[in-house]
Design an enzyme around this catalytic site. Structure first.
Site, short mmCIF file in Angstrom:
data_model
loop_
_atom_site.label_atom_id
_atom_site.label_comp_id
_atom_site.label_asym_id
_atom_site.label_seq_id
_atom_site.Cartn_x
_atom_site.Cartn_y
_atom_site.Cartn_z
N ASP A 90 24.22 -11.54 -51.33
CA ASP A 90 22.77 -11.35 -51.47
C ASP A 90 22.10 -11.83 -50.18
O ASP A 90 22.57 -12.77 -49.53
CB ASP A 90 22.21 -12.12 -52.67
CG ASP A 90 20.87 -11.55 -53.14
OD1 ASP A 90 20.86 -10.86 -54.18
OD2 ASP A 90 19.84 -11.78 -52.47
N CYS B 288 17.10 0.57 -60.49
CA CYS B 288 15.96 0.14 -61.30
C CYS B 288 14.68 0.82 -60.80
O CYS B 288 13.59 0.34 -61.06
CB CYS B 288 15.83 -1.38 -61.26
SG CYS B 288 15.56 -2.02 -59.61
N PHE C 59 24.29 -7.47 -54.12
CA PHE C 59 22.94 -7.73 -54.62
C PHE C 59 23.07 -8.65 -55.84
O PHE C 59 22.58 -8.34 -56.92
CB PHE C 59 22.19 -6.44 -54.99
CG PHE C 59 22.14 -5.42 -53.89
CD1 PHE C 59 21.19 -5.51 -52.89
CD2 PHE C 59 23.04 -4.36 -53.86
CE1 PHE C 59 21.14 -4.56 -51.87
CE2 PHE C 59 22.99 -3.40 -52.86
CZ PHE C 59 22.04 -3.50 -51.85
N ALA D 234 23.34 -6.48 -47.55
CA ALA D 234 24.42 -5.82 -48.30
C ALA D 234 25.09 -4.72 -47.48
O ALA D 234 26.32 -4.60 -47.46
CB ALA D 234 23.86 -5.24 -49.58
N ASP E 112 23.97 -3.45 -57.50
CA ASP E 112 22.73 -3.52 -58.29
C ASP E 112 21.56 -3.82 -57.36
O ASP E 112 21.00 -4.93 -57.38
CB ASP E 112 22.88 -4.60 -59.37
CG ASP E 112 21.64 -4.69 -60.25
OD1 ASP E 112 20.90 -3.69 -60.35
OD2 ASP E 112 21.40 -5.77 -60.84
N ARG F 112 26.02 -6.75 -67.84
CA ARG F 112 26.84 -7.91 -67.46
C ARG F 112 27.95 -8.12 -68.48
O ARG F 112 29.09 -8.42 -68.12
CB ARG F 112 25.95 -9.16 -67.36
CG ARG F 112 25.05 -9.16 -66.15
CD ARG F 112 24.42 -10.53 -65.91
NE ARG F 112 23.24 -10.75 -66.71
CZ ARG F 112 21.99 -10.50 -66.29
NH1 ARG F 112 21.78 -10.02 -65.08
NH2 ARG F 112 20.96 -10.74 -67.06
N1 SAH Z 1 22.34 -8.16 -60.13
C1 SAH Z 1 21.35 -9.20 -60.18
C2 SAH Z 1 19.97 -8.69 -59.89
C3 SAH Z 1 19.82 -8.01 -58.55
S1 SAH Z 1 18.17 -7.84 -58.02
C4 SAH Z 1 21.42 -9.91 -61.53
O1 SAH Z 1 22.15 -9.47 -62.43
O2 SAH Z 1 20.76 -10.94 -61.68
C5 SAH Z 1 18.34 -7.33 -56.40
C6 SAH Z 1 18.79 -8.41 -55.43
O3 SAH Z 1 18.98 -7.77 -54.16
C7 SAH Z 1 17.83 -9.54 -55.18
O4 SAH Z 1 18.49 -10.76 -55.44
C8 SAH Z 1 17.48 -9.48 -53.68
O5 SAH Z 1 17.43 -10.76 -53.06
C9 SAH Z 1 18.66 -8.71 -53.15
N2 SAH Z 1 18.44 -7.92 -51.92
C10 SAH Z 1 17.38 -7.19 -51.56
N3 SAH Z 1 17.63 -6.53 -50.41
C11 SAH Z 1 18.89 -6.85 -50.03
C12 SAH Z 1 19.72 -6.50 -48.95
N4 SAH Z 1 19.31 -5.65 -48.00
N5 SAH Z 1 20.97 -7.01 -48.89
C13 SAH Z 1 21.41 -7.87 -49.84
N6 SAH Z 1 20.65 -8.24 -50.89
C14 SAH Z 1 19.42 -7.76 -50.99
#
Ligand code: SAH
Length: 410
Positions: free
Chosen positions: A263, A357, A241, A297, A317, A225
């Protein structure tokens, strides 16, 4: 300090379980691997309850290791110490926790008070995670075997006002073994009045340790970040995400013109809006135009592509795509698809930041897949940086290395 929720927790039998394991498991333990799977146990003196201590002897009947026994998991023993014998008691635990906390001391600064204090296996405390958010701690257990030791664990952190207990999804399934404790229980007598506010590199975030994903925030992305903050000036940024807007707020603080957060989770995008409010004292954040989309997404990216929308910086992410070895190829293909969608909404010469991850997906294969996808899209990448783990997420065994991120110009 007293922990009312823990008053009825029973201690396991003081008599240790004695185990013999396969030659292969023995080799892995000698190399420092912290897990003994059920299938590699050859002989066992008796059955046991979660949290009992198990002693492992080698083929020559000499001490091999001592660990925490968990009959509810295929990871039957989590190794606490191997090589030379140790007395596993309150002192041993305090010392491990102290060593892990000391390693994070450089992170504890006025502008950052959210970070991981104990990172499970990688700090010699397998299955135990402790995250700090200002004056709150979240203790997350990946096995019920730590429950009998919770009083000692909490006692090692006397200066925190709130301690929340979380269980991993697999531990939650073992309700019988959880000794009446529920996911999200408050262990301290105080309950926080609302969301917890903490600081990361001077940016204020709220987190909900009781209902939030992971322990309430994705602390592992802190350094990435910060990199985004340094790349964002005058840019239009797409954060896919986004969860509660970690990358979004850093981009704004770094002078981004506009930030779009996507998200699927409504509580997450609602928290993005509150996190924007928490940082209105920063002139750069006040000047940024924000947009949040609660959408899948892949769908959002496809729609943006169709409408010809383009950004200067795109962050991808996603959550873990591969839960097991069988899902690795599907995960790599999803990463490639994301790269292509991300590039389709990235201006020529813009920056792509893509993370994974999934511990099952190696860094090498992940980076290779991004390049393959970019080449297929005729947008070959010029790498800026490949990044991995921060100080508070050290790596002590193969599965501990899960996070990788590529920053590249396309
Ligand atoms: N980048 C964030 C962490 C991301 S974790 C940070 O820095 O805090 C992954 C995220 O993807 C979660 O918030 C989850 O709700 C979201 N997610 C999972 N599947 C998804 C999808 N199909 N489309 C959009 N978001 C999704």
């Amino acid at each position: 300090m007293t922990f009312p929720a823990l008053s009825n927790i029973t201690r396991p039998s003081a008599q240790k379980i004695v185990l013999r394991v396969s030659a292969n498991a023995e080799k892995n333990i000698r190399r420092g691997h912290p897990w003994v799977f059920e299938k590699s146990i050859l002989k066992q003196s008796r059955h046991g309850a979660p949290g009992e201590l198990a002693i492992l002897f080698d083929a020559k009947r000499e001490f091999l290791a001592i660990g925490l026994y968990d009959p509810t998991s295929p990871i039957r023993v989590r190794i606490l110490q191997s090589g030379k014998p140790a007395v596993i008691n309150s002192n041993w635990l305090q010392e491990k926790i102290h060593t892990a906390s000391a390693l994070r001391q450089p992170l504890n600064a006025p502008h950052t008070n959210g970070y991981r204090l104990v990172h499970g296996e990688n700090d010699g405390l397998p299955g135990l995670v402790v995250d700090r958010y200002a004056d709150a701690l979240v203790v997350k257990l990946y096995t019920p075997a730590w429950i009998p030791y919770l009083k000692e664990i909490c006692g090692a952190f006397p200066s925190y006002k709130y301690i929340v207990l979380r269980f991993s999804r697999s531990a939650q399934k073992q309700t019988a073994a959880l000794q009446g404790l529920a996911d999200g229980s408050m262990l301290t007598s105080h309950t926080p009045p609302g969301a917890i506010l903490f600081k990361e590199n001077g940016i204020i975030f709220e987190c909900d340790p009781i209902n939030g994903q992971k322990t309430g925030f994705f602390l592992d992305q802190r350094e990435n970040r910060e990199r985004i903050r340094n790349l964002s000036q005058h840019k239009t940024v797409l954060n896919v995400f986004s969860y509660t807007g970690g990358f979004s707020l850093y981009a704004a603080a770094g002078g981004a013109k506009a930030v779009t957060s996507v998200d699927l989770s409504l509580p997450a995008t609602q928290a993005v809006l509150r996190n924007i409010k928490h940082n209105q004292r920063l002139p750069e954040v006040r000047a940024t135009k924000f947009e949040t989309l609660t959408e899948d997404a892949f769908k959002a990216l496809t729609e943006m592509k169709a409408s010809g929308r383009k950004f200067d910086l795109v962050i991808l992410d996603p959550p873990m795509f591969a839960q097991n070895q069988m899902q690795v190829e599907a995960a790599l293909s999803a990463y490639r698809r994301l790269t292509q969608l991300g590039l389709s909404v990235l201006k020529s010469g813009g920056i792509l930041a893509q993370a994974s991850c999934s511990s099952r997906v190696s860094a090498e294969r992940f980076f290779e897949s991004i390049h393959q996808a970019a080449q297929a899209a005729r947008r070959p990448l010029q790498e800026i940086q490949r990044t991995g783990h921060a100080l508070d997420h050290p790596i002590a065994f193969k599965e501990g290395a899960y996070l990788k991120c590529l920053f590249a110009i396309a």
